[in-house]
Motif scaffolding. Structure first.
Motif, mmCIF file in Angstrom:
data_model
loop_
_atom_site.group_PDB
_atom_site.id
_atom_site.type_symbol
_atom_site.label_atom_id
_atom_site.label_comp_id
_atom_site.label_asym_id
_atom_site.label_seq_id
_atom_site.Cartn_x
_atom_site.Cartn_y
_atom_site.Cartn_z
ATOM 1 N N UNK A 28 26.051 26.612 21.037
ATOM 2 C CA UNK A 28 27.322 27.252 21.334
ATOM 3 C C UNK A 28 27.108 28.705 21.746
ATOM 4 N N UNK A 29 28.037 29.208 22.549
ATOM 5 C CA UNK A 29 28.050 30.617 22.925
ATOM 6 C C UNK A 29 28.659 31.433 21.789
ATOM 7 N N UNK A 30 28.162 32.635 21.608
ATOM 8 C CA UNK A 30 28.765 33.568 20.657
ATOM 9 C C UNK A 30 29.794 34.372 21.430
ATOM 10 N N UNK A 31 31.030 34.296 20.992
ATOM 11 C CA UNK A 31 32.125 34.967 21.704
ATOM 12 C C UNK A 31 32.549 36.270 21.027
ATOM 13 N N UNK A 32 32.315 36.347 19.736
ATOM 14 C CA UNK A 32 32.633 37.569 18.994
ATOM 15 C C UNK A 32 31.866 37.531 17.687
ATOM 16 N N UNK A 33 31.467 38.686 17.220
ATOM 17 C CA UNK A 33 30.767 38.815 15.945
ATOM 18 C C UNK A 33 31.224 40.151 15.374
ATOM 19 N N UNK A 34 32.154 40.092 14.429
ATOM 20 C CA UNK A 34 32.713 41.337 13.923
ATOM 21 C C UNK A 34 32.796 41.310 12.406
ATOM 22 N N UNK A 35 32.812 42.486 11.846
ATOM 23 C CA UNK A 35 32.860 42.604 10.406
ATOM 24 C C UNK A 35 33.920 43.589 9.957
ATOM 25 N N UNK A 36 34.272 43.432 8.681
ATOM 26 C CA UNK A 36 35.234 44.344 8.083
ATOM 27 C C UNK A 36 35.073 44.268 6.570
ATOM 28 N N UNK A 37 34.921 45.408 5.939
ATOM 29 C CA UNK A 37 34.887 45.499 4.486
ATOM 30 C C UNK A 37 33.838 44.560 3.868
ATOM 31 N N UNK A 38 32.651 44.523 4.485
ATOM 32 C CA UNK A 38 31.562 43.702 3.962
ATOM 33 C C UNK A 38 31.647 42.227 4.312
ATOM 34 N N UNK A 40 32.236 39.083 7.456
ATOM 35 C CA UNK A 40 31.872 38.886 8.858
ATOM 36 C C UNK A 40 32.517 37.632 9.429
ATOM 37 N N UNK A 41 33.111 37.784 10.606
ATOM 38 C CA UNK A 41 33.717 36.683 11.350
ATOM 39 C C UNK A 41 32.922 36.490 12.631
ATOM 40 N N UNK A 42 32.546 35.247 12.921
ATOM 41 C CA UNK A 42 31.769 34.942 14.121
ATOM 42 C C UNK A 42 32.522 33.868 14.899
ATOM 43 N N UNK A 43 32.836 34.158 16.145
ATOM 44 C CA UNK A 43 33.531 33.188 16.983
ATOM 45 C C UNK A 43 32.524 32.581 17.950
ATOM 46 N N UNK A 44 32.452 31.246 17.939
ATOM 47 C CA UNK A 44 31.528 30.511 18.794
ATOM 48 C C UNK A 44 32.296 29.425 19.536
ATOM 49 N N UNK A 45 31.687 28.914 20.587
ATOM 50 C CA UNK A 45 32.324 27.822 21.303
ATOM 51 C C UNK A 45 31.382 27.212 22.318
ATOM 52 N N UNK A 46 31.710 26.020 22.772
ATOM 53 C CA UNK A 46 30.857 25.340 23.743
ATOM 54 C C UNK A 46 30.880 26.041 25.100
ATOM 55 N N UNK A 47 29.705 26.106 25.726
ATOM 56 C CA UNK A 47 29.598 26.698 27.065
ATOM 57 C C UNK A 47 30.516 25.945 28.019
ATOM 58 N N UNK A 48 31.155 26.676 28.894
ATOM 59 C CA UNK A 48 32.034 26.056 29.868
ATOM 60 C C UNK A 48 33.413 25.717 29.345
ATOM 61 N N UNK A 49 33.681 26.033 28.088
ATOM 62 C CA UNK A 49 34.995 25.802 27.499
ATOM 63 C C UNK A 49 35.482 27.083 26.823
ATOM 64 N N UNK A 51 38.214 28.476 26.378
ATOM 65 C CA UNK A 51 39.490 28.487 25.664
ATOM 66 C C UNK A 51 39.449 27.712 24.347
ATOM 67 N N UNK A 52 38.283 27.203 23.963
ATOM 68 C CA UNK A 52 38.154 26.455 22.714
ATOM 69 C C UNK A 52 37.066 27.094 21.866
ATOM 70 N N UNK A 53 37.422 27.516 20.655
ATOM 71 C CA UNK A 53 36.475 28.230 19.796
ATOM 72 C C UNK A 53 36.554 27.753 18.353
ATOM 73 N N UNK A 54 35.482 28.044 17.636
ATOM 74 C CA UNK A 54 35.447 27.901 16.182
ATOM 75 C C UNK A 54 35.180 29.290 15.636
ATOM 76 N N UNK A 55 35.994 29.707 14.684
ATOM 77 C CA UNK A 55 35.789 30.986 14.018
ATOM 78 C C UNK A 55 35.138 30.698 12.666
ATOM 79 N N UNK A 56 33.939 31.201 12.492
ATOM 80 C CA UNK A 56 33.225 31.082 11.222
ATOM 81 C C UNK A 56 33.631 32.289 10.391
ATOM 82 N N UNK A 57 34.213 32.030 9.240
ATOM 83 C CA UNK A 57 34.798 33.120 8.454
ATOM 84 C C UNK A 57 34.362 33.049 6.995
ATOM 85 N N UNK A 58 34.441 34.187 6.295
ATOM 86 C CA UNK A 58 34.161 34.158 4.863
ATOM 87 C C UNK A 58 35.178 33.240 4.172
#
Length: 135
Positions: A28-38, A40-49, A51-58
């Motif tokens: 999957x492509x990494x679309x965002x990787x951001x943190x706040x207050x210790x 981390x949220x990472x947004x990933x999704x399939x290449x070529x798509x 508009x469709x993502x999975x957000x990996x969250x605490x």
């Protein structure tokens, strides 16, 4: 009404392990990787798509979740019973080989289900169940 699925959320307990799994093993492509207050949220999704993502969250970051619920979520994650996602591919055997070679915990090898779908199941580093079905 024209609705699409933009993002789904899966918990992680180790952002680096989750990032490596979704990026390096699933491809999957990494679309965002951001943190706040210790955290981390990472947004990933399939290449070529884009508009469709999975957000990996605490786990249990919602402030309305109390400490007892938070503990229960972490326990369910450890057992692999908290969250799941269904993916699809035209190359089921190739996808299985890639995930197995990448160290995914195999739950079920490629199988023709009684209801007609051929699929397999693995767990990501946080214990989330990932089923992949052939289309």
């Amino acid at each position: 009404m024209n609705l699409t699925i933009n993002a789904s959320f899966l918990p992680h307990d180790d952002p680096d392990a989750s990032l490596a799994f979704y990026r390096d093993v699933l491809g999957f492509e990494v679309r965002d990787d951001s943190g706040y207050d210790g955290m981390r949220w990472i947004t990933v999704g399939p290449a070529g798509q884009p508009d469709t993502s999975i957000v990996l969250e605490p786990p249990a970051v919602d402030p309305s979740v109390d400490e007892g619920e938070r503990r229960m979520i972490v326990e369910m994650m450890a057992k692999g019973t908290y969250a799941r996602v269904l993916l699809a591919t035209t190359d089921l055997d190739g996808a299985f080989e890639r995930l197995e070679a990448g160290g995914a915990e195999v739950v079920q090898e490629p199988t023709k289900q009684p209801y007609g779908v051929r699929d397999f199941a693995v767990r990501d580093p946080a214990g989330n169940l990932i089923r992949v079905q052939e289309v």
